[in-house]
Structure formats: structure tokens, C-alpha cells
Design an enzyme around this catalytic site. Sequence first.
Site, PDB file in Angstrom:
ATOM      1  N   ARG A 158      10.092   8.124   4.688  1.00  0.00           N
ATOM      2  CA  ARG A 158       9.790   9.496   5.109  1.00  0.00           C
ATOM      3  C   ARG A 158      10.527   9.889   6.386  1.00  0.00           C
ATOM      4  O   ARG A 158      10.906  11.050   6.566  1.00  0.00           O
ATOM      5  CB  ARG A 158       8.284   9.671   5.266  1.00  0.00           C
ATOM      6  CG  ARG A 158       7.553   9.606   3.913  1.00  0.00           C
ATOM      7  CD  ARG A 158       6.061   9.415   4.062  1.00  0.00           C
ATOM      8  NE  ARG A 158       5.478  10.458   4.884  1.00  0.00           N
ATOM      9  CZ  ARG A 158       4.203  10.461   5.298  1.00  0.00           C
ATOM     10  NH1 ARG A 158       3.400   9.449   4.970  1.00  0.00           N
ATOM     11  NH2 ARG A 158       3.741  11.437   6.033  1.00  0.00           N
ATOM     12  N   ASP A 196       0.526   5.528   1.320  1.00  0.00           N
ATOM     13  CA  ASP A 196      -0.272   6.400   2.182  1.00  0.00           C
ATOM     14  C   ASP A 196      -0.936   7.538   1.422  1.00  0.00           C
ATOM     15  O   ASP A 196      -0.620   7.804   0.261  1.00  0.00           O
ATOM     16  CB  ASP A 196       0.630   7.012   3.262  1.00  0.00           C
ATOM     17  CG  ASP A 196       0.856   6.047   4.404  1.00  0.00           C
ATOM     18  OD1 ASP A 196       0.113   5.054   4.506  1.00  0.00           O
ATOM     19  OD2 ASP A 196       1.789   6.289   5.204  1.00  0.00           O
ATOM     20  N   TYR A 243      12.231   3.623  -3.791  1.00  0.00           N
ATOM     21  CA  TYR A 243      11.425   4.813  -3.513  1.00  0.00           C
ATOM     22  C   TYR A 243      12.222   6.053  -3.875  1.00  0.00           C
ATOM     23  O   TYR A 243      13.447   6.083  -3.735  1.00  0.00           O
ATOM     24  CB  TYR A 243      11.052   4.899  -2.024  1.00  0.00           C
ATOM     25  CG  TYR A 243       9.900   4.019  -1.633  1.00  0.00           C
ATOM     26  CD1 TYR A 243       8.590   4.462  -1.769  1.00  0.00           C
ATOM     27  CD2 TYR A 243      10.115   2.749  -1.104  1.00  0.00           C
ATOM     28  CE1 TYR A 243       7.521   3.655  -1.390  1.00  0.00           C
ATOM     29  CE2 TYR A 243       9.052   1.935  -0.737  1.00  0.00           C
ATOM     30  CZ  TYR A 243       7.750   2.408  -0.879  1.00  0.00           C
ATOM     31  OH  TYR A 243       6.692   1.618  -0.515  1.00  0.00           O
ATOM     32  N   ARG A 266       0.835  -1.207   0.000  1.00  0.00           N
ATOM     33  CA  ARG A 266       0.000   0.000   0.000  1.00  0.00           C
ATOM     34  C   ARG A 266       0.868   1.255   0.000  1.00  0.00           C
ATOM     35  O   ARG A 266       2.062   1.204   0.314  1.00  0.00           O
ATOM     36  CB  ARG A 266      -0.929  -0.022   1.202  1.00  0.00           C
ATOM     37  CG  ARG A 266      -0.185   0.032   2.525  1.00  0.00           C
ATOM     38  CD  ARG A 266      -1.113  -0.119   3.714  1.00  0.00           C
ATOM     39  NE  ARG A 266      -1.442  -1.523   3.957  1.00  0.00           N
ATOM     40  CZ  ARG A 266      -1.973  -1.985   5.086  1.00  0.00           C
ATOM     41  NH1 ARG A 266      -2.266  -1.168   6.075  1.00  0.00           N
ATOM     42  NH2 ARG A 266      -2.230  -3.269   5.233  1.00  0.00           N
TER      43      ARG A 266
END
Lengths: 253, 253
Positions: free
Chosen positions: B198, B53, B111, B51
Amino acid sequence: MNRVVLRVAYEGTAFSGYQVQPGKRTVQSEIEQAFMKIHKGEAIRVHSSGRTDTGVHARGQILHFDTSLTIPTERWPKALNSMLPDDIRVMEAGYVSKDFHSRYDAQKKHYRYRVLAAREEDVFRRNITYHVPYAIDLTRMQEAAEHLIGRYDFSSFCAANTDVQDKVRTLYEITIEREQDEIIFNLIGNGFLYNMVRIIVGTLLEVGAGKREPVELINIRDAKNRTYAGKTAPGHGLFLWQVYYETSLFHHD
Amino acid sequence: MNRVVLRVAYEGTAFSGYQVQPGKRTVQSEIEQAFMKIHKGEAIRVHSSGRTDTGVHARGQILHFDTSLTIPTERWPKALNSMLPDDIRVMEAGYVSKDFHSRYDAQKKHYRYRVLAAREEDVFRRNITYHVPYAIDLTRMQEAAEHLIGRYDFSSFCAANTDVQDKVRTLYEITIEREQDEIIFNLIGNGFLYNMVRIIVGTLLEVGAGKREPVELINIRDAKNRTYAGKTAPGHGLFLWQVYYETSLFHHD
């Protein structure tokens, strides 16, 4: 009363263009609503260097308005941005004399048009580039563009439904450059007719794709007839990039 | 039944994340609705590599699903895109064996995190970069990042509210590069904990801003405690860039 000038950027995607229209979300109405809040309910009329169409963006739209507030120059952007939606940003502010007018005093305008020249679409640039998946020849477009530099009646590059009488404008410069996977058009002129940039870009892209010859631009230009030119490129690739005035409006560090 | 794999890009801005949630607009629910239309009302469950966010984007999310349709590979993207909203795009499709699983078979993930390192905000990148208006030292961040390369318990870089037991992951690579007015972080690992990218980026930015020393990353890492690390960088700078599998999923010309 003080006359304030602003440089404003906006992403045109979620607006029905710049100008106020009943029942529509427009850049001008959002700005005037925000300004009314700052002025405690007093209606503030905002004047622009010119309207932009649905989906068209601005990096350097110039606005002016009169206000009884005397906020220091550098605080205006923050004060206004706190009231504005995040797709409109005030970038710079300055005080100008009472006879300054954002539209009538504009001497030159610079528009930019971004083409995504790639096989694949890019979801992150879908609203700020026009996606052209076929091969485009830059040299052919540059050759074609030369025929539009100068002072001409640009009727062939003006949307038919306009009521402007004088269609003579001066184009000072057209540059067409590749930047990574984009083709960037820059057009600088003393003024632009309705849809003029988009019709020029649409026509040049037809030259770039091999559908027309560069030299055809001479005939198209001289025909002074919209039906001779190519398709109008979509609004979402277009940016009002900069408006030039006789003197610099903003004071930089 | 055929198992189809897709590479999907989406702009996360208008979604409450990837995963289905009642009453919310999510990437998965939009995709499953579109797939249902193509399958004439039959419910299709879509499986992802993981998933994302709220506000987080994907350039290379990998999905798989089973279908009774036998559409040629190259026609799947067009067929699905015609049913999907324009902030989700199917970029590639392929047929895979029945034992392929987009999540369980993922070997590495890449990422990307985009920081707009400029004084001025940019309205056109407001949803796809994190705007940092102060000076950032790249070399300090690169030095700090070295301490995170390898196989570690990344508890310090995992949101406290997670129920994952094993927090050991391997980070293969962190690159930090300036591209024009952006700083681009690339992180490649065998898997990522909740908010891991993050929190790493947020901590590195504190090093880049001079609030922490590069060597502190050793202590933060070894503390295995979220409170030692820096702030979680906002979701809208983050992109799921690429997911790696044992073999190439798509056939290219």
C-alpha cells in the site's frame, strides 16, 4: 420551486427494492431521508422512472423532485452524496421544466443482465452477477432472442401476480455478448412488465443450456401464459442501465 | 490426523481483517466457527500464509489445518462453503504432508492493487478499487517502480509501528497496466512488510500524478525511513492474489 432531475446509481444488495415500505431499508426511503436533511427537515417526495426489486441494481435510475433550493447544477451530486449511504450515488443532476416527469416521460428503458459464466464462483461479483457454472451457447440464445424483438403481448414473460392490464410492449433490441468470463444481456424496450427482463433471461439461459430449442420462443411468446416460459433469473444480475427521454436531461462538457 | 490445505477467497469489506480479535468479525474467526460446526464442536485452529488488514481482500489466501475427517479432496470446498458466510469462499482443497506450513513454506507472494482511474465513481466497485479521479501517467510509475526491483531494505515502505527487525525483502516484479478504466498493479516478492504494498502503490500514484519524479524512488528507498515515502493507499484496493510454494498444492483436471 425548481424541478431537479437526477441520475442515480445504486447497488441493490442491501435494499428491499426501490420503493418505500414500512420498516424496510429501501432506496427511496434512504434518498428521501437524505433530501429531508438538505431541506432542513422539510419532507421531499422523490419520483422515479420506475421501481426496482430487491437486489436489483441501477446505473441509470432517473429521479425528479421539487425544491426551493437553488444549488448550481454541478453541486447537487456532491451535496446529496454527502448525506447518502455509500451504496447510493447521485451521478448527475439537472434542472428541468415543471411538466417533466421521470416516469411518464420515459420513452425507452435499457436493462442489462450480467451472468458469470465460469466454473468457479467469484466472491467479488457475487452480488452483481448471476453465476451459471455450466456451458452456455450464445448463438442459440441470440437466435431465440430474435423471436422477441417487436411489438407483442408479453404476458408469458410477466410475473403472474401483476395488476397491469395492457401487456403489449415493444422490444427494440436484445444483444447477448461475451465479455471475458461474463455473458452480458442488453434489452431495450419502450417499457417492461413486472419481472419481464428476468423471465426473458431465465428462458434464454435454458435455451443456451440446451434444455429448450430457440424456435420454442415463438410458442412461448404466443401462448401469452407465464407457465410456458422459463424460470425467473435472480434479481442480483439485473441493472436498470439507462432511461431515455425525448431530450437529453444532462448537459455534458 | 490429516493436514488439509485450502485456497480461500474473501471480500474484506465487512471484516476487521483476517486475524482473530475479541468482539470483532474477522475472516479467521468466521472460518474457525464454520470448521467447528463441521467437526461437531471440536475447536479447529486454522493457519494462514499471513494476515490481511481491514478491508483487504484475498483471491488466493492459503490456509492449512489438521482434521480427523477424511472427506474426498473435491468435496471439502462444498462442505465448508455450506457453513461459511457468502463473503468467504473456499475455492480449492488438497491433502498435504504433516510438515507443510502455509506461512513458513510460502516462497513468494503476489499482491494485486486495483485503482479505478476515472472521473466518476462506480458504486459497484467502491469496495474493491481505490478511486482516483485525476490523471495518472503510467509510464512515469513504471519508470519509478524499476528502482524498487531487487533485494533492498524496504524500511521506507513499512508502516512505522511494526516490530519486525529484518526489513530486507526481494521484489521480483512490479507490473502496472491499464485494463479498461482501471490501473492494475501486480507486485511479486519473497515477502512483504506491514503495509508495504500500500505504501509502494501510494508513492507510485504520487509519481503518476506528477507530484514526485520517478528518480526520487532511489532516494526514498535508500533513506530507509518511512517519512520519505508517500501516503499509504487505502486497504480496499488491495488483494492477496496468490501465494507460491515449492510444489503445486492443488491437483487440477
